[in-house]
Design a protein around this motif. Structure first.
Motif, PDB file in Angstrom:
ATOM      1  N   LEU A  10      65.583  48.147  39.900  1.00 27.42           N
ATOM      2  CA  LEU A  10      64.455  47.549  39.132  1.00 27.42           C
ATOM      3  C   LEU A  10      64.910  47.393  37.494  1.00 27.42           C
ATOM      4  N   GLY A  11      66.099  48.370  37.060  1.00 32.38           N
ATOM      5  CA  GLY A  11      66.257  48.229  35.517  1.00 32.38           C
ATOM      6  C   GLY A  11      65.435  48.889  34.673  1.00 32.38           C
ATOM      7  N   VAL A  12      64.653  49.791  35.025  1.00 34.16           N
ATOM      8  CA  VAL A  12      63.630  50.320  34.385  1.00 34.16           C
ATOM      9  C   VAL A  12      63.722  51.991  34.517  1.00 34.16           C
ATOM     10  N   LEU A  13      62.961  52.815  33.309  1.00 34.00           N
ATOM     11  CA  LEU A  13      63.171  54.035  33.115  1.00 34.00           C
ATOM     12  C   LEU A  13      62.023  54.529  34.257  1.00 34.00           C
ATOM     13  N   GLU A  20      51.669  56.484  40.109  1.00 34.10           N
ATOM     14  CA  GLU A  20      51.773  56.180  41.738  1.00 34.10           C
ATOM     15  C   GLU A  20      53.096  55.749  42.074  1.00 34.10           C
ATOM     16  N   PHE A  21      53.807  54.815  41.099  1.00 31.49           N
ATOM     17  CA  PHE A  21      55.218  54.554  41.335  1.00 31.49           C
ATOM     18  C   PHE A  21      56.173  55.714  41.662  1.00 31.49           C
ATOM     19  N   GLN A  22      56.127  56.622  40.701  1.00 32.18           N
ATOM     20  CA  GLN A  22      56.909  57.842  40.664  1.00 32.18           C
ATOM     21  C   GLN A  22      56.989  58.695  41.764  1.00 32.18           C
ATOM     22  N   GLU A  23      55.556  58.833  42.208  1.00 31.95           N
ATOM     23  CA  GLU A  23      55.254  59.691  43.295  1.00 31.95           C
ATOM     24  C   GLU A  23      55.350  59.070  44.818  1.00 31.95           C
ATOM     25  N   GLY A  24      55.558  57.663  44.631  1.00 35.72           N
ATOM     26  CA  GLY A  24      55.774  57.271  46.080  1.00 35.72           C
ATOM     27  C   GLY A  24      56.921  57.177  46.668  1.00 35.72           C
ATOM     28  N   VAL A  25      57.202  56.419  47.538  1.00 30.34           N
ATOM     29  CA  VAL A  25      58.411  55.894  48.401  1.00 30.34           C
ATOM     30  C   VAL A  25      58.399  54.337  48.271  1.00 30.34           C
ATOM     31  N   VAL A  26      59.521  53.626  48.180  1.00 27.76           N
ATOM     32  CA  VAL A  26      59.460  52.213  47.965  1.00 27.76           C
ATOM     33  C   VAL A  26      60.170  51.910  49.189  1.00 27.76           C
ATOM     34  N   SER A  27      59.552  50.753  49.883  1.00 24.96           N
ATOM     35  CA  SER A  27      60.480  50.340  50.963  1.00 24.96           C
ATOM     36  C   SER A  27      61.312  49.073  50.351  1.00 24.96           C
ATOM     37  N   ARG A  28      62.333  48.739  51.195  1.00 26.63           N
ATOM     38  CA  ARG A  28      63.197  47.308  51.052  1.00 26.63           C
ATOM     39  C   ARG A  28      61.982  46.221  50.702  1.00 26.63           C
ATOM     40  N   ASP A  29      61.105  45.871  51.565  1.00 22.32           N
ATOM     41  CA  ASP A  29      60.158  44.821  51.332  1.00 22.32           C
ATOM     42  C   ASP A  29      59.429  44.815  49.991  1.00 22.32           C
ATOM     43  N   LEU A  31      60.297  46.563  47.344  1.00 17.71           N
ATOM     44  CA  LEU A  31      61.281  46.368  46.289  1.00 17.71           C
ATOM     45  C   LEU A  31      61.637  44.971  46.103  1.00 17.71           C
ATOM     46  N   ASN A  32      61.759  44.324  47.338  1.00 14.90           N
ATOM     47  CA  ASN A  32      62.005  42.667  47.130  1.00 14.90           C
ATOM     48  C   ASN A  32      60.805  41.956  46.523  1.00 14.90           C
ATOM     49  N   ALA A  33      59.491  42.604  46.837  1.00 11.35           N
ATOM     50  CA  ALA A  33      58.265  42.078  46.372  1.00 11.35           C
ATOM     51  C   ALA A  33      58.304  42.455  44.614  1.00 11.35           C
ATOM     52  N   LEU A  34      58.646  43.584  44.411  1.00  9.91           N
ATOM     53  CA  LEU A  34      58.545  43.733  42.919  1.00  9.91           C
ATOM     54  C   LEU A  34      59.723  42.841  42.198  1.00  9.91           C
ATOM     55  N   LEU A  42      55.549  46.216  35.257  1.00 11.44           N
ATOM     56  CA  LEU A  42      56.793  45.952  35.284  1.00 11.44           C
ATOM     57  C   LEU A  42      57.523  45.041  34.317  1.00 11.44           C
ATOM     58  N   ARG A  43      56.839  43.898  34.393  1.00 11.45           N
ATOM     59  CA  ARG A  43      57.174  42.950  33.374  1.00 11.45           C
ATOM     60  C   ARG A  43      57.008  43.469  31.865  1.00 11.45           C
ATOM     61  N   GLU A  44      56.172  44.287  31.762  1.00 17.01           N
ATOM     62  CA  GLU A  44      56.072  44.924  30.239  1.00 17.01           C
ATOM     63  C   GLU A  44      57.062  45.889  30.013  1.00 17.01           C
ATOM     64  N   LEU A  45      57.422  46.769  31.024  1.00 11.74           N
ATOM     65  CA  LEU A  45      58.609  47.726  30.854  1.00 11.74           C
ATOM     66  C   LEU A  45      59.967  47.026  30.688  1.00 11.74           C
TER      67      LEU A  45
END
Length: 114
Positions: A10-13, A20-29, A31-34, A42-45
């Protein structure tokens, strides 16, 4: 995928993302949604940072190695990147010249191969 991998894609730190993002697992779907419809955090970051090295390097038009040679190892905010651009220090000029030469050489080699 791990949150660190998703943050990189995603190009973010990672450390700047919500817990909740840091502690979780992200599926391919997910990630595509993000990527297609990013939430406000995410927009702000992406807009203000702090940005990881690859994003800092890209915004300054230099390589990650060039950042290291200049002593920039920490993430930077958009304001800090803009300040460096406005100041246009000698190291930035040299690293941009180096990047331009690298791109020219890569294009020359690609043309030669074609």
């Amino acid at each position: 995928m791990k949150a660190a991998t998703a943050a990189k894609k995603l190009g973010v730190l990672l450390q700047a993302t919500p817990a909740e993002f840091q502690e979780g697992v992200v599926s391919r779907d997910e990630l595509n949604a993000l990527q297609t419809d990013p939430p406000e955090w995410l927009r702000e970051l992406r807009r203000t940072g702090p940005h990881p090295r690859q994003v800092v390097a890209s915004r300054l038009g230099v390589s990650i190695s060039g950042l290291a040679r200049a002593g920039i190892t920490d993430p930077l905010t958009t304001d800090a990147i803009d300040a460096i651009k406005a100041e246009n220090p000698r190291w930035l000029q040299l690293e941009r010249d180096t990047q331009a030469k690298v791109r020219e050489e890569a294009a020359r080699l690609k043309e030669k191969d074609d």
